[in-house]
Motif scaffolding. Structure first.
Motif, PDB file in Angstrom:
ATOM      1  N   LEU A  76      16.065  -9.554   4.544  1.00  0.00           N
ATOM      2  CA  LEU A  76      15.389  -8.393   5.122  1.00  0.00           C
ATOM      3  C   LEU A  76      15.163  -8.593   6.615  1.00  0.00           C
ATOM      4  N   ALA A  77      14.688  -9.759   7.006  1.00  0.00           N
ATOM      5  CA  ALA A  77      14.458 -10.027   8.435  1.00  0.00           C
ATOM      6  C   ALA A  77      15.754  -9.893   9.222  1.00  0.00           C
ATOM      7  N   LEU A  78      16.814 -10.433   8.679  1.00  0.00           N
ATOM      8  CA  LEU A  78      18.114 -10.349   9.337  1.00  0.00           C
ATOM      9  C   LEU A  78      18.558  -8.892   9.475  1.00  0.00           C
ATOM     10  N   HIS A  79      18.331  -8.109   8.435  1.00  0.00           N
ATOM     11  CA  HIS A  79      18.794  -6.722   8.458  1.00  0.00           C
ATOM     12  C   HIS A  79      17.864  -5.800   9.242  1.00  0.00           C
ATOM     13  N   VAL A  80      16.607  -6.186   9.456  1.00  0.00           N
ATOM     14  CA  VAL A  80      15.773  -5.410  10.375  1.00  0.00           C
ATOM     15  C   VAL A  80      16.380  -5.500  11.771  1.00  0.00           C
ATOM     16  N   ARG A  81      16.755  -6.700  12.171  1.00  0.00           N
ATOM     17  CA  ARG A  81      17.418  -6.864  13.482  1.00  0.00           C
ATOM     18  C   ARG A  81      18.687  -6.031  13.549  1.00  0.00           C
ATOM     19  N   GLY A  82      19.496  -6.119  12.492  1.00  0.00           N
ATOM     20  CA  GLY A  82      20.740  -5.353  12.448  1.00  0.00           C
ATOM     21  C   GLY A  82      20.502  -3.856  12.483  1.00  0.00           C
ATOM     22  N   ALA A  83      19.455  -3.401  11.811  1.00  0.00           N
ATOM     23  CA  ALA A  83      19.146  -1.972  11.799  1.00  0.00           C
ATOM     24  C   ALA A  83      18.807  -1.474  13.195  1.00  0.00           C
ATOM     25  N   ILE A  84      18.029  -2.255  13.926  1.00  0.00           N
ATOM     26  CA  ILE A  84      17.697  -1.885  15.305  1.00  0.00           C
ATOM     27  C   ILE A  84      18.978  -1.831  16.137  1.00  0.00           C
ATOM     28  N   THR A  85      19.842  -2.809  15.958  1.00  0.00           N
ATOM     29  CA  THR A  85      21.142  -2.809  16.653  1.00  0.00           C
ATOM     30  C   THR A  85      21.923  -1.546  16.322  1.00  0.00           C
ATOM     31  N   ASN A  86      21.817  -1.088  15.083  1.00  0.00           N
ATOM     32  CA  ASN A  86      22.570   0.087  14.633  1.00  0.00           C
ATOM     33  C   ASN A  86      21.870   1.408  14.913  1.00  0.00           C
ATOM     34  N   GLY A  87      20.779   1.375  15.689  1.00  0.00           N
ATOM     35  CA  GLY A  87      20.155   2.610  16.131  1.00  0.00           C
ATOM     36  C   GLY A  87      18.985   3.095  15.306  1.00  0.00           C
ATOM     37  N   VAL A  88      18.548   2.317  14.330  1.00  0.00           N
ATOM     38  CA  VAL A  88      17.354   2.690  13.571  1.00  0.00           C
ATOM     39  C   VAL A  88      16.143   2.386  14.449  1.00  0.00           C
ATOM     40  N   THR A  89      15.235   3.317  14.539  1.00  0.00           N
ATOM     41  CA  THR A  89      14.061   3.129  15.391  1.00  0.00           C
ATOM     42  C   THR A  89      12.961   2.385  14.633  1.00  0.00           C
ATOM     43  N   PRO A  90      12.046   1.751  15.348  1.00  0.00           N
ATOM     44  CA  PRO A  90      10.898   1.137  14.672  1.00  0.00           C
ATOM     45  C   PRO A  90      10.109   2.140  13.823  1.00  0.00           C
ATOM     46  N   GLU A  91      10.009   3.373  14.280  1.00  0.00           N
ATOM     47  CA  GLU A  91       9.313   4.403  13.517  1.00  0.00           C
ATOM     48  C   GLU A  91      10.035   4.675  12.190  1.00  0.00           C
ATOM     49  N   GLU A  92      11.340   4.662  12.229  1.00  0.00           N
ATOM     50  CA  GLU A  92      12.105   4.869  10.996  1.00  0.00           C
ATOM     51  C   GLU A  92      11.970   3.669  10.055  1.00  0.00           C
ATOM     52  N   VAL A  93      11.925   2.466  10.614  1.00  0.00           N
ATOM     53  CA  VAL A  93      11.688   1.280   9.789  1.00  0.00           C
ATOM     54  C   VAL A  93      10.344   1.419   9.080  1.00  0.00           C
ATOM     55  N   THR A  94       9.331   1.866   9.803  1.00  0.00           N
ATOM     56  CA  THR A  94       8.021   2.100   9.204  1.00  0.00           C
ATOM     57  C   THR A  94       8.128   3.072   8.033  1.00  0.00           C
ATOM     58  N   GLU A  95       8.829   4.160   8.216  1.00  0.00           N
ATOM     59  CA  GLU A  95       8.958   5.166   7.160  1.00  0.00           C
ATOM     60  C   GLU A  95       9.711   4.624   5.946  1.00  0.00           C
ATOM     61  N   ILE A  96      10.731   3.824   6.194  1.00  0.00           N
ATOM     62  CA  ILE A  96      11.486   3.208   5.093  1.00  0.00           C
ATOM     63  C   ILE A  96      10.554   2.308   4.283  1.00  0.00           C
ATOM     64  N   PHE A  97       9.792   1.473   4.963  1.00  0.00           N
ATOM     65  CA  PHE A  97       8.904   0.538   4.267  1.00  0.00           C
ATOM     66  C   PHE A  97       7.763   1.269   3.555  1.00  0.00           C
ATOM     67  N   TYR A  98       7.328   2.361   4.120  1.00  0.00           N
ATOM     68  CA  TYR A  98       6.306   3.183   3.464  1.00  0.00           C
ATOM     69  C   TYR A  98       6.866   3.742   2.153  1.00  0.00           C
ATOM     70  N   GLN A  99       8.087   4.222   2.210  1.00  0.00           N
ATOM     71  CA  GLN A  99       8.770   4.756   1.020  1.00  0.00           C
ATOM     72  C   GLN A  99       8.926   3.659  -0.032  1.00  0.00           C
ATOM     73  N   VAL A 100       9.266   2.458   0.416  1.00  0.00           N
ATOM     74  CA  VAL A 100       9.383   1.317  -0.497  1.00  0.00           C
ATOM     75  C   VAL A 100       8.047   1.062  -1.187  1.00  0.00           C
ATOM     76  N   ALA A 101       6.967   1.081  -0.429  1.00  0.00           N
ATOM     77  CA  ALA A 101       5.646   0.822  -1.012  1.00  0.00           C
ATOM     78  C   ALA A 101       5.317   1.828  -2.110  1.00  0.00           C
ATOM     79  N   ILE A 102       5.653   3.077  -1.884  1.00  0.00           N
ATOM     80  CA  ILE A 102       5.339   4.117  -2.859  1.00  0.00           C
ATOM     81  C   ILE A 102       6.219   4.011  -4.101  1.00  0.00           C
ATOM     82  N   TYR A 103       7.508   3.798  -3.921  1.00  0.00           N
ATOM     83  CA  TYR A 103       8.432   3.836  -5.052  1.00  0.00           C
ATOM     84  C   TYR A 103       8.717   2.486  -5.693  1.00  0.00           C
ATOM     85  N   CYS A 104       8.450   1.395  -4.970  1.00  0.00           N
ATOM     86  CA  CYS A 104       8.759   0.060  -5.507  1.00  0.00           C
ATOM     87  C   CYS A 104       7.527  -0.799  -5.680  1.00  0.00           C
TER      88      CYS A 104
END
Length: 125
Positions: A76-104
């Motif tokens: 996950l740590a490795l892919h957070v870095r990769g996601a930022i490289t691929n244009g995912v914003t920190p705000e979007e990372v927050t939303e993804i993790f929020y969704q994970v908390a609710i559904y997982c």
């Protein structure tokens, strides 16, 4: 390995995760895990990540959710870095993790936020 998919995968893997990380991973491979490095590079990065159906950004977002749900902190740590490289914003990372908390489950979300926060703080420096 010299297959075309391995070569393509190596290029994508370096672009997303950083050449330094990939070169270090390959250089540190031993007889024990060399085959796994090759499989990861060829299949994950050369076969899956080069398909035209999703952008790298979309693939990164999916990976963040799956790795969080599976409880794979190192990946996950490795892919957070990769996601930022691929244009995912920190705000979007927050939303993804929020969704994970609710559904997982909240524990999965809490762990994801902890890892994401650490990675993003390091990237800011």
């Amino acid at each position: 390995m010299n297959s075309e998919k391995f070569k393509q995968g190596l290029e994508v893997r370096k672009e997303v995760l950083g050449a330094e990380h990939v070169d270090r991973s390959l250089a540190n491979a031993t007889d024990f895990d060399q085959a796994m490095q090759e499989l990861t590079t060829e299949w994950c990065w050369g076969t899956c990540w080069t398909r035209p159906g999703l952008s790298r950004r979309d693939r990164s977002m999916i990976n963040l959710a799956m790795l969080s749900a599976l409880g794979r902190p190192d990946e996950l740590a490795l892919h957070v870095r990769g996601a930022i490289t691929n244009g995912v914003t920190p705000e979007e990372v927050t939303e993804i993790f929020y969704q994970v908390a609710i559904y997982c489950g909240v524990p999965s979300g809490v762990e994801a936020f902890k890892i994401g926060k650490s990675v993003l703080e390091k990237l800011e420096k």
